[in-house]
Design a protein around this motif. Structure first.
Motif, PDB file in Angstrom:
ATOM      1  N   TYR A   1     -74.958-101.555  29.877  1.00  0.00           N
ATOM      2  CA  TYR A   1     -76.652-101.526  30.278  1.00  0.00           C
ATOM      3  C   TYR A   1     -77.226-100.711  30.568  1.00  0.00           C
ATOM      4  O   TYR A   1     -78.109-100.115  30.412  1.00  0.00           O
TER       5      TYR A   1
ATOM      6  N   VAL B   1     -80.506-103.263  34.125  1.00  0.00           N
ATOM      7  CA  VAL B   1     -79.919-103.617  36.104  1.00  0.00           C
ATOM      8  C   VAL B   1     -78.417-104.169  35.968  1.00  0.00           C
ATOM      9  O   VAL B   1     -78.509-105.056  35.749  1.00  0.00           O
TER      10      VAL B   1
ATOM     11  N   GLN C   1     -76.337-106.871  37.391  1.00  0.00           N
ATOM     12  CA  GLN C   1     -75.838-107.146  38.953  1.00  0.00           C
ATOM     13  C   GLN C   1     -74.632-107.594  39.170  1.00  0.00           C
ATOM     14  O   GLN C   1     -73.732-107.956  37.940  1.00  0.00           O
TER      15      GLN C   1
ATOM     16  N   SER D   1     -72.326 -95.491  37.232  1.00  0.00           N
ATOM     17  CA  SER D   1     -73.606 -95.845  36.883  1.00  0.00           C
ATOM     18  C   SER D   1     -74.596 -94.433  35.942  1.00  0.00           C
ATOM     19  O   SER D   1     -74.968 -94.112  35.775  1.00  0.00           O
TER      20      SER D   1
ATOM     21  N   THR E   1     -77.604 -95.702  34.413  1.00  0.00           N
ATOM     22  CA  THR E   1     -77.598 -96.858  34.518  1.00  0.00           C
ATOM     23  C   THR E   1     -78.425 -97.828  36.076  1.00  0.00           C
ATOM     24  O   THR E   1     -77.835 -96.566  37.031  1.00  0.00           O
ATOM     25  N   LYS E   2     -78.349 -98.033  36.330  1.00  0.00           N
ATOM     26  CA  LYS E   2     -79.108 -98.998  37.581  1.00  0.00           C
ATOM     27  C   LYS E   2     -77.922-100.307  37.732  1.00  0.00           C
ATOM     28  O   LYS E   2     -78.373-101.009  36.685  1.00  0.00           O
ATOM     29  N   TYR E   3     -78.157-100.259  39.746  1.00  0.00           N
ATOM     30  CA  TYR E   3     -76.990-101.457  39.915  1.00  0.00           C
ATOM     31  C   TYR E   3     -77.860-102.294  41.025  1.00  0.00           C
ATOM     32  O   TYR E   3     -78.088-101.252  41.738  1.00  0.00           O
ATOM     33  N   GLU E   4     -77.443-103.387  41.421  1.00  0.00           N
ATOM     34  CA  GLU E   4     -77.766-104.379  42.435  1.00  0.00           C
ATOM     35  C   GLU E   4     -76.697-105.288  43.148  1.00  0.00           C
ATOM     36  O   GLU E   4     -75.761-105.844  41.874  1.00  0.00           O
TER      37      GLU E   4
END
Length: 368
Positions: free
Chosen positions: A193, A199, A201, A253, A258-261
């Motif tokens: 990612y 992002v 997920q 991350s 990286t970003k995550y949600e």
């Protein structure tokens, strides 16, 4: 002291052999495995360990009882069974053969060779995914065939008359040399990612419990319990971190910028109805970029992969108590996972040329 380690070229086994030699605990270590050291993706330090004169390797398919005739007449002080089938989503018949039968063959050999103690490595996942803190005496609720077979081994060891044994129920083990485990899977996916600049997920809850133990602490616990454990007893081997999913995601991350949600409840629920389809979708998304990342850094072959089985998408949420282990006098060197411990794993991969270094350097230099 002499040690016989079944499944000794695997992730835990190679670290255990190294631990025994580095600490001058054993004068002789016999490693039995179907995968020879030359094909086991060992790093330089582990290669040197298996080249030590105190280490002997024997190739053997442990699912076949008479294959142990290669060791006939030999005696060992301690016999440890790390041999098992770790692949996911296989049939019950396969697990019966490669988990249950292998363990019972190893246990029977331990009795025949006069071992002072036999150690069976089981899993804390036999407690189920309810997320409640479980002690060794609490009710078990295995969900998958692998866990059921491990629990059957635990029960049937008592039927081997004259066998002295202990059972270790492990949390998720991580550390240098782990190429297929949960933490490594998370970091490889995060790297993808990062490369895609997208992002991540996640379909799980951030509070999902993930009991961990560093492989060095596991090795120390094994030696400790061989001296202090009681025959027939079960010991949970998990660290003191009470780690959850969000803890791991934050570390991973941050390493790859990286970003995550987390998906909302409705999307999460819909995804849970067809995890097989979800797994197929994410694998289609992950595999091509990973291949390109490796090609960009001239990595022709690597055991690392972002491939995810559908069973890996199901809720883990396992919590086991380490109170019994701690009360026996054991102290953790790594009481909880840290970002630096994860970076050690990645650095080892880069040094082995099985992980693309550019994804790390690019994130470090750009901060993106």
């Amino acid at each position: 002291m002499s040690y016989l380690i079944f499944g000794g070229t695997g992730f835990i086994g190679r670290n255990l052999v190294q631990y025994l030699l580095d600490n001058n605990i054993s004068s002789r270590v016999c490693v039995v495995d179907k995968i020879p050291p030359s094909m086991a993706w060992l790093n330089d330090k582990h290669k040197a360990t298996f080249e030590d004169d105190r280490v002997e390797f024997v190739s053997c398919n442990l699912a076949v009882a008479n294959s142990l005739s290669k060791l006939e007449g030999q005696t060992f002080d301690y016999v440890l069974n790390l041999a098992t089938e770790t692949k996911l989503s296989l049939s019950r018949e396969v697990y019966d053969e490669r988990v249950y039968r292998v363990s019972m063959n190893c246990a029977n050999f331990a009795k025949e060779c006069g071992a002072k103690m036999f150690v069976e490595f089981s899993t804390a996942q036999v407690y189920g995914t309810h997320g409640k803190l479980s002690k060794e005496t609490d009710k078990v609720n295995p969900k998958y065939d692998f866990e059921i077979c491990k629990l059957n081994v635990e029960k049937d060891l008592a039927s081997i008359e004259g066998l002295n044994y202990i059972i270790l129920r492990l949390g998720i083990v991580y550390g240098v040399g782990d190429k297929y485990g949960y933490v490594t899977s998370q970091l490889v996916v995060a790297a993808v990612y990062s490369y895609l600049k997208e992002v991540m997920q996640l379909i799980w809850k951030p509070s999902m419990s993930i009991n961990l133990v560093h492989v060095e602490d596991l090795c120390g616990a094994v030696v400790h319990l061989l001296a202090n454990g009681k025959h027939g007893e079960i010991y949970n081997i998990v660290d003191e971190g009470d780690t959850n999913l969000d803890t791991i995601c934050k570390y991973v991350s941050n390493i790859f910028s990286t970003k995550y949600e987390y998906l909302n409840k409705m999307t999460n629920f819909l995804a849970s109805l067809s995890l097989k389809d979800v797994a197929e979708g994410v694998n289609e998304k992950h595999l091509a970029p990973w291949s390109q990342m490796c090609n960009n850094d001239n990595i022709a072959n690597t055991p690392l992969s972002p491939f995810i089985y559908s069973s890996q998408l199901e809720t883990l949420n396992v919590r086991a108590s380490n109170e019994k282990l701690v009360n026996s006098g054991f102290q953790f060197k790594h009481p909880q996972i840290t970002e630096s411990l994860i970076k050690e794993v990645i650095t080892d991969f880069v040094d082995m040329k099985i992980f693309p270094p550019s994804i790390i350097s690019s994130r470090s230099s750009t901060g993106s």
